[in-house]
Write a protein that holds these residues in place. Structure first.
Motif, PDB file in Angstrom:
ATOM      1  N   GLY A  57       0.489  -1.140   0.138  1.00  0.00           N
ATOM      2  CA  GLY A  57       0.172   0.551  -0.066  1.00  0.00           C
ATOM      3  C   GLY A  57       0.238   0.751  -0.190  1.00  0.00           C
ATOM      4  O   GLY A  57       1.750   1.402   0.511  1.00  0.00           O
ATOM      5  N   PHE A  58       0.793   2.487  -0.983  1.00  0.00           N
ATOM      6  CA  PHE A  58       1.216   3.420  -0.876  1.00  0.00           C
ATOM      7  C   PHE A  58       1.330   4.606   0.335  1.00  0.00           C
ATOM      8  O   PHE A  58      -0.089   4.060   1.643  1.00  0.00           O
ATOM      9  CB  PHE A  58       0.986   4.034  -2.195  1.00  0.00           C
ATOM     10  CG  PHE A  58       2.018   3.140  -3.289  1.00  0.00           C
ATOM     11  CD1 PHE A  58       2.453   2.906  -3.414  1.00  0.00           C
ATOM     12  CD2 PHE A  58       1.126   2.620  -4.155  1.00  0.00           C
ATOM     13  CE1 PHE A  58       3.576   2.604  -4.509  1.00  0.00           C
ATOM     14  CE2 PHE A  58       1.142   1.677  -5.371  1.00  0.00           C
ATOM     15  CZ  PHE A  58       2.616   2.072  -5.208  1.00  0.00           C
ATOM     16  N   ALA A 307      17.188  13.332  -8.394  1.00  0.00           N
ATOM     17  CA  ALA A 307      17.514  12.513  -7.474  1.00  0.00           C
ATOM     18  C   ALA A 307      16.503  11.938  -6.506  1.00  0.00           C
ATOM     19  O   ALA A 307      17.025  11.659  -5.298  1.00  0.00           O
ATOM     20  CB  ALA A 307      17.197  13.922  -6.662  1.00  0.00           C
ATOM     21  N   ILE A 308      15.798  11.540  -7.068  1.00  0.00           N
ATOM     22  CA  ILE A 308      14.517  10.096  -6.505  1.00  0.00           C
ATOM     23  C   ILE A 308      15.625   8.864  -6.918  1.00  0.00           C
ATOM     24  O   ILE A 308      15.842   7.968  -6.376  1.00  0.00           O
ATOM     25  CB  ILE A 308      13.574  10.625  -6.907  1.00  0.00           C
ATOM     26  CG1 ILE A 308      12.879  11.774  -6.552  1.00  0.00           C
ATOM     27  CG2 ILE A 308      12.813   8.995  -6.964  1.00  0.00           C
ATOM     28  CD1 ILE A 308      11.537  12.365  -6.929  1.00  0.00           C
ATOM     29  N   GLU A 309      16.103   9.136  -8.422  1.00  0.00           N
ATOM     30  CA  GLU A 309      16.254   7.527  -8.401  1.00  0.00           C
ATOM     31  C   GLU A 309      17.168   7.542  -7.947  1.00  0.00           C
ATOM     32  O   GLU A 309      17.995   6.543  -7.241  1.00  0.00           O
ATOM     33  CB  GLU A 309      16.865   7.919 -10.286  1.00  0.00           C
ATOM     34  CG  GLU A 309      16.885   6.330 -11.370  1.00  0.00           C
ATOM     35  CD  GLU A 309      18.582   6.165 -11.507  1.00  0.00           C
ATOM     36  OE1 GLU A 309      18.081   4.876 -11.397  1.00  0.00           O
ATOM     37  OE2 GLU A 309      19.618   7.279 -11.181  1.00  0.00           O
ATOM     38  N   SER A 314      14.510  10.759  -1.233  1.00  0.00           N
ATOM     39  CA  SER A 314      14.417   9.904  -0.460  1.00  0.00           C
ATOM     40  C   SER A 314      12.477   9.655  -0.278  1.00  0.00           C
ATOM     41  O   SER A 314      11.859   8.539  -0.591  1.00  0.00           O
ATOM     42  CB  SER A 314      14.123   9.847   1.295  1.00  0.00           C
ATOM     43  OG  SER A 314      15.610   9.943   1.809  1.00  0.00           O
ATOM     44  N   THR A 315      11.408  10.534  -0.386  1.00  0.00           N
ATOM     45  CA  THR A 315       9.834  10.400  -0.371  1.00  0.00           C
ATOM     46  C   THR A 315       9.414  11.208  -1.582  1.00  0.00           C
ATOM     47  O   THR A 315       9.590  12.558  -1.900  1.00  0.00           O
ATOM     48  CB  THR A 315       9.084  10.812   0.972  1.00  0.00           C
ATOM     49  OG1 THR A 315       9.769  11.626   0.810  1.00  0.00           O
ATOM     50  CG2 THR A 315       9.600   9.752   2.103  1.00  0.00           C
ATOM     51  N   ILE A 316       8.112  10.471  -2.175  1.00  0.00           N
ATOM     52  CA  ILE A 316       7.134  11.723  -3.378  1.00  0.00           C
ATOM     53  C   ILE A 316       6.155  11.615  -2.368  1.00  0.00           C
ATOM     54  O   ILE A 316       5.275  10.704  -2.286  1.00  0.00           O
ATOM     55  CB  ILE A 316       7.223  10.598  -4.217  1.00  0.00           C
ATOM     56  CG1 ILE A 316       8.531  10.669  -5.049  1.00  0.00           C
ATOM     57  CG2 ILE A 316       6.174  12.009  -5.176  1.00  0.00           C
ATOM     58  CD1 ILE A 316       8.546   9.999  -6.434  1.00  0.00           C
ATOM     59  N   GLY A 317       5.315  12.413  -2.036  1.00  0.00           N
ATOM     60  CA  GLY A 317       4.009  12.691  -1.830  1.00  0.00           C
ATOM     61  C   GLY A 317       3.401  13.765  -2.206  1.00  0.00           C
ATOM     62  O   GLY A 317       3.711  14.041  -3.581  1.00  0.00           O
ATOM     63  N   ASN A 370      10.239   2.277  -3.270  1.00  0.00           N
ATOM     64  CA  ASN A 370      10.167   3.142  -1.965  1.00  0.00           C
ATOM     65  C   ASN A 370      10.060   4.605  -1.874  1.00  0.00           C
ATOM     66  O   ASN A 370       9.964   4.386  -0.681  1.00  0.00           O
ATOM     67  CB  ASN A 370      12.380   2.928  -3.330  1.00  0.00           C
ATOM     68  CG  ASN A 370      13.098   3.539  -1.421  1.00  0.00           C
ATOM     69  OD1 ASN A 370      13.243   2.696  -0.604  1.00  0.00           O
ATOM     70  ND2 ASN A 370      13.741   4.453  -2.047  1.00  0.00           N
ATOM     71  N   SER A 371      10.304   4.855  -2.910  1.00  0.00           N
ATOM     72  CA  SER A 371       9.986   6.230  -2.446  1.00  0.00           C
ATOM     73  C   SER A 371       8.101   7.061  -2.539  1.00  0.00           C
ATOM     74  O   SER A 371       7.940   8.125  -1.910  1.00  0.00           O
ATOM     75  CB  SER A 371      10.651   7.672  -4.025  1.00  0.00           C
ATOM     76  OG  SER A 371       9.233   6.884  -4.748  1.00  0.00           O
TER      77      SER A 371
END
Ligand code: URP
Ligand code: ZN
Ligand code: ZN
Length: 467
Positions: A57-58, A307-309, A314-317, A370-371
């Motif tokens: 779950g995201f 930078a995400i790669e 670290s995270t995408i909200g 991950n993100s």
């Protein structure tokens, strides 16, 4: 009640394998190749995930639902926002509690908790916004951490006179956060510089939404990041920089990290797929795209995705902050400084990252997980119960159809807001079935679960740390 997900391609932040996943009640209890249904209880619900991805779950670590802000209130309630989240594959959210400068933290925490308990359909937690920080507020904040499960704070360096925190209080708060082992999430823009720039532009007659970005350029954000990192270096507090919009701000945070500062960086989907030209649209339509920090030049997309790669971000909200175009955004027709800031994205995030990140070849599926899930769980004390597919994890699962193709459209949105910020944009992929703690709660973009079926997430840093 138990559930078996068969024949799927199970993708976590570290693995990609063809296995079946079985949950007894709310918890994953078996992950094996080819689980034989005849070995399971008769009432087991079986979902065929052939040609589908099975994701944990995201988790959206940055949403606003109840948000009194800029003279109005965000338009979603907990029911509409969390149904929209689930329809898009997000099973857990962390909402920002945003009290005003006179509000007591304990009262704010109580108010937001009641609203979430009454309406939330997905699982939730809070970042406690710290605006008032006198002696009474400090005592209450300590009590909320020690006795009520608060595990992260939110501060604003921006929004002068409304939500911003003084340097004196910032220093005190960071020392307290270090003492209590609490993460400080922070909106980093220099409030004084923004205020001065806004006044200058409006006095020159530059009052349309297209002037929002020039009023808070990248340098203002980099300065905010630098300021926060300096205080973190002095106090040793762990900081989490929210909605980082540009490569320079990420680079500044990474330089601080290299110097020993405990800093984690978040990006949000509007900054990854929209750019400043959207806020320049005619007929005041640009107001739909006013958020802070603002949408930047398209070149910044590449820098953020890179930078995400590389996992520096670290995270995408989302920074979901839904204000109607009619009746709310248009409060700023005479001056962009009065346009309520925010772009709704809670339902669209996962498909946007899949379409413009994975399908565009910018990140792989494991980085997506991950993100958009695992790092939020690790950073905020929810791992491995959330953000993972493992024995003992909550059975929060997304059966995802990567072949589905329909453009984003306002009529598909379960949020109450009157526009879709991504209207007409290509969408590849869709959460076909969404499972929250073992129960199917959404199918093909529709909510099918119980009302207020969400639960507050108990957070514990002893089992979970960012990696
Ligand atoms: O524009 C934004 N980001 N609106 C919501 C409040 C905030 O700054 O997070
Ligand atoms: Zn913010
Ligand atoms: Zn926000």
């Amino acid at each position: 009640m138990s559930i078996l997900i068969k024949n799927g391609r199970v993708i976590t932040s570290s693995e990609d394998r063809m296995v079946d996943v079985y949950a007894d009640s709310e918890t994953i209890t078996r992950i094996e190749e080819n689980i034989d249904p005849s070995t399971l209880p008769d009432d087991t619900q079986i979902i065929d995930a052939r040609n589908r991805y099975v994701f944990p779950g995201f988790i959206d670590p940055h949403v606003h639902i109840h948000l009194p802000f800029m003279g109005t209130n965000a338009i979603d309630d907990h029911e509409s926002a969390t149904k929209a989240a689930l329809a898009g594959g997000t099973t857990s959210i962390i909402e920002m509690i945003c009290p005003g400068p006179d509000d007591e933290p304990a009262a704010a925490y109580g108010q937001w908790s009641e609203l979430a308990k009454a309406g939330a359909c997905c699982d939730w937690s809070f970042h406690l916004g710290i605006v008032r920080f006198d002696d009474l507020a400090q005592r209450q904040v300590r009590d909320l951490v020690e006795h009520h499960g608060v595990r992260s704070f939110k501060i604003f360096l921006a929004y002068k006179g409304a939500l911003d925190i003084s340097d004196e209080n910032l220093f005190k708060l960071m020392r307290l956060a270090k003492e209590l082992d609490i993460v400080i999430t922070a909106h980093c823009e220099n409030a004084e510089a923004v205020d001065a720039m806004q006044q200058a532009l409006v006095s020159e007659g530059k009052s349309g939404p297209e002037w929002h970005e020039p009023s808070r350029p990248r340098s203002v954000e980099v300065d905010g990041v630098n300021h926060l990192c300096t205080f973190a270096e002095l106090t040793g507090a762990r900081i989490y920089i929210v909605h980082t919009s540009c490569g320079d701000a990420v680079a500044r945070a990474m330089a601080a990290q290299a110097a020993g500062v405990d800093v984690i960086v978040e990006s949000v989907v509007p900054h990854l797929v929209l750019d400043s030209s959207w806020a320049q649209r005619g007929d005041f339509e640009g107001a739909k795209y006013v958020m802070s920090p603002p949408l930047r030049d398209p070149e910044e997309h590449d820098r953020l995705w890179e930078a995400i790669e590389s996992r520096h971000v670290s995270t995408i909200g989302t920074d979901h902050a839904p204000f109607n175009f009619i009746g709310q955004k248009d409060m700023g027709r005479d001056a962009f400084t009065r346009i309520p800031n925010g772009i709704p994205s809670i339902q669209e995030r996962v498909d946007l990252v899949h379409t413009y990140g994975v399908c565009a070849g910018r990140i792989d599926l494991q980085t997506m997980v991950n993100s958009c899930s695992t790092q939020a769980a690790r950073t905020f004390g929810m791992y491995p119960r959330k953000g993972e597919i493992a024995i003992g994890s909550d059975a929060d699962l997304v059966i995802y159809d990567p072949t589905h193709e329909t453009p984003f459209c306002e009529s598909d949105s379960l949020s109450r807001v009157d526009y879709c910020g991504y209207e007409g944009m290509e969408r590849r992929g869709r959460a076909e079935v969404v499972v929250l703690r073992g129960r199917v709660v959404a199918r093909e973009g529709q909510y099918v679960g119980d009302d207020a079926g969400g639960r507050e997430i108990q957070r514990d840093f002893s089992t979970s740390a960012p990696s």
